[in-house]
Scaffold this active site. Structure first.
Site, PDB file in Angstrom:
ATOM      1  CG  HIS A  87      -1.963   1.038   1.250  1.00 59.14           C
ATOM      2  ND1 HIS A  87      -3.141   0.940   1.974  1.00 59.14           N
ATOM      3  CD2 HIS A  87      -2.016   2.253   0.651  1.00 59.14           C
ATOM      4  CE1 HIS A  87      -3.849   2.040   1.831  1.00 59.14           C
ATOM      5  NE2 HIS A  87      -3.184   2.871   1.027  1.00 59.14           N
ATOM      6  CG  ASP A 143      -1.704   5.644   2.701  1.00 61.64           C
ATOM      7  OD1 ASP A 143      -1.962   5.385   1.509  1.00 61.64           O
ATOM      8  OD2 ASP A 143      -2.542   6.132   3.482  1.00 61.64           O
ATOM      9  CG  HIS A 197      -7.747   3.328  -0.360  1.00 53.23           C
ATOM     10  ND1 HIS A 197      -7.045   2.727  -1.367  1.00 53.23           N
ATOM     11  CD2 HIS A 197      -6.861   4.135   0.295  1.00 53.23           C
ATOM     12  CE1 HIS A 197      -5.780   3.150  -1.331  1.00 53.23           C
ATOM     13  NE2 HIS A 197      -5.644   4.002  -0.334  1.00 53.23           N
ATOM     14  CG  HIS A 222      -1.466   6.062  -2.642  1.00 54.27           C
ATOM     15  ND1 HIS A 222      -2.625   5.865  -3.357  1.00 54.27           N
ATOM     16  CD2 HIS A 222      -1.718   5.629  -1.376  1.00 54.27           C
ATOM     17  CE1 HIS A 222      -3.544   5.346  -2.550  1.00 54.27           C
ATOM     18  NE2 HIS A 222      -3.018   5.185  -1.347  1.00 54.27           N
ATOM     19  CD  GLU A 248      -7.629   6.519   4.481  1.00 52.90           C
ATOM     20  OE1 GLU A 248      -8.174   6.463   3.362  1.00 52.90           O
ATOM     21  OE2 GLU A 248      -6.533   7.106   4.687  1.00 52.90           O
TER      22      GLU A 248
HETATM   23  N1  LIG Z   1      -4.663   7.293   2.311  1.00 52.94           N
HETATM   24  C1  LIG Z   1      -5.317   7.524   1.177  1.00 52.94           C
HETATM   25  N2  LIG Z   1      -6.646   7.341   1.146  1.00 52.94           N
HETATM   26  C2  LIG Z   1      -7.318   7.583   0.024  1.00 52.94           C
HETATM   27  N3  LIG Z   1      -6.755   8.015  -1.100  1.00 52.94           N
HETATM   28  C3  LIG Z   1      -5.440   8.218  -1.112  1.00 52.94           C
HETATM   29  N4  LIG Z   1      -4.621   8.654  -2.087  1.00 52.94           N
HETATM   30  C4  LIG Z   1      -3.382   8.690  -1.594  1.00 52.94           C
HETATM   31  N5  LIG Z   1      -3.395   8.308  -0.310  1.00 52.94           N
HETATM   32  C5  LIG Z   1      -4.665   8.005   0.006  1.00 52.94           C
HETATM   33 ZN   LIG Z   2      -3.816   4.707   0.486  1.00 57.17          ZN
END
Ligand SMILES: Nc1ncnc2[nH]cnc12
Ligand SMILES: [Zn+2]
Length: 340
Positions: free
Chosen positions: A18, A279, A198, A20, A201
């Site tokens: 995970h 993340d 996702h 990005h 969260e």
């Molecule tokens: N933690 C996250 N939650 C949702 N979208 C994202 N894009 C980048 N990080 C994210």
């Molecule tokens: Zn994320």
């Protein structure tokens, strides 16, 4: 945590599932790319940009994250960003990584899909050639945009189908439930792509359930709110649906007030396939080992938990059977050689 456990957590082989890739853009690289590409930034220095990283929730982060990504224009930019992340991950003994990328953030600015995918993918291939790290790409749809936009994005990406293994769903969660993307995920499923999303969260446990029931995802990104629903938690454990948990992200986006209040240990105790991930490491103050160390400092986690988390990261990865086994053997022999 004692030094021996810290050493184990740092040195153990691990996978990151995970991340990005746009969230690995450090302020220094943002400024370097802005200069190279003649892009104007709303901040006058690395320091003022970094000072703006005081987030109150997911949206306050996303606004800055999308602004940071505006400096990415050429294939070389995407390569340089990805290369920097992969080099940093290697220092943390990450052996395998599955990178999320957000093509809509770039195509909406006129950057072509091939520029995005080829730049990122070339860096992944080089890391494999140079130091044996394995990697794969997961194309994420932005959930604040329409499903039609996601369909257009999928179509633009299809010429590069051999360069990504799956699709995900990210961006603003609240108000954009998984079912908004039912049709495009059904299409991706038909195409044989891996599916993740996702969910849970900031959003409620119901979003985790609909990601499973409507989108048929194989992993849940974050998912930490599942514990609010005992039946859902039991289902995730029974079906071995991995959660890609991101502790420092949860702290910085105020999903938890303090890491000592994080539910990662309860998730493990509930029998879930929990993994630890970064993340958006450039924004949340830490890469893989920073996440592991901060979490082990804050919670009563042991060497056995470390081994479980290392194993889980490879169990949850989209790897072929021999490669997974090779990594699991590496984890086993690493821990067999430790005396802590
Ligand atoms: N933690 C996250 N939650 C949702 N979208 C994202 N894009 C980048 N990080 C994210
Ligand atoms: Zn994320």
């Amino acid at each position: 945590m004692n030094d021996a456990l810290r050493h184990i957590v740092q040195r153990m082989p691990k996978a990151e599932l995970h991340i990005h890739i746009e969230g690995s853009l450090e302020p220094e690289l943002i400024f370097a790319l802005a200069k190279r590409n003649n892009v104007a930034l709303a901040f006058d220095s690395v320091e003022t940009l970094r000072a703006a990283y005081a987030f109150t929730d997911l949206q306050s982060f996303l606004d800055i994250y999308y602004a940071g990504a505006s400096v990415l224009l050429t294939e070389q930019d995407f390569y340089d960003m990805t290369r920097a992340y992969l080099l940093r991950a290697q220092q943390d003994n990450v052996r395998h990584t599955e990178l999320f990328f957000d093509p809509q953030t770039h195509t909406a600015r006129g950057v072509a899909m091939d520029v995005v995918i080829n730049g990122i993918w070339r860096a992944v291939q080089d890391a494999h050639t140079e130091w044996g790290m394995t990697g794969a790409l997961i194309l994420c749809f932005l959930r604040h945009l329409s499903e039609d936009d996601a369909f257009d994005t999928l179509e633009q990406a299809m010429p590069y189908r051999d360069k990504f293994i799956g699709v995900g769903l990210d961006s603003s969660e609240l108000g954009h439930p998984p079912e908004k993307f039912a049709r495009v995920f059904a299409k991706c499923r038909q195409l044989g792509l891996h599916l993740v999303a996702h969910a849970g969260e900031e959003g409620p446990p119901a979003y985790i359930a609909s990601a499973l029931d409507v989108l048929h995802v194989e992993r849940i990104d974050h998912g930490v709110r599942c514990l609010e629903d005992a039946a859902l938690t039991a289902r995730l454990a029974r079906d071995k649906i991995p959660l890609t948990v991101c502790p420092l992200s949860n702290l910085k986006l105020r999903v938890v007030a303090q890491l000592s209040e994080h539910n990662l240990l309860q998730l493990l105790d509930a029998g879930l396939v929990v993994t630890v991930n970064s993340d958006d490491p450039a924004y949340f103050g830490g890469y893989m080992n920073d996440n592991f160390i901060a979490t082990f400092e804050a919670l009563p986690l042991t060497r056995q938990h470390a081994q479980q988390l290392a194993r889980n990261s490879f169990d949850a990865a989209f790897l072929d059977v021999p490669t997974r086994q090779r990594y699991l053997n590496e984890v086993a022999s690493f821990f067999a050689g430790q005396v802590a």
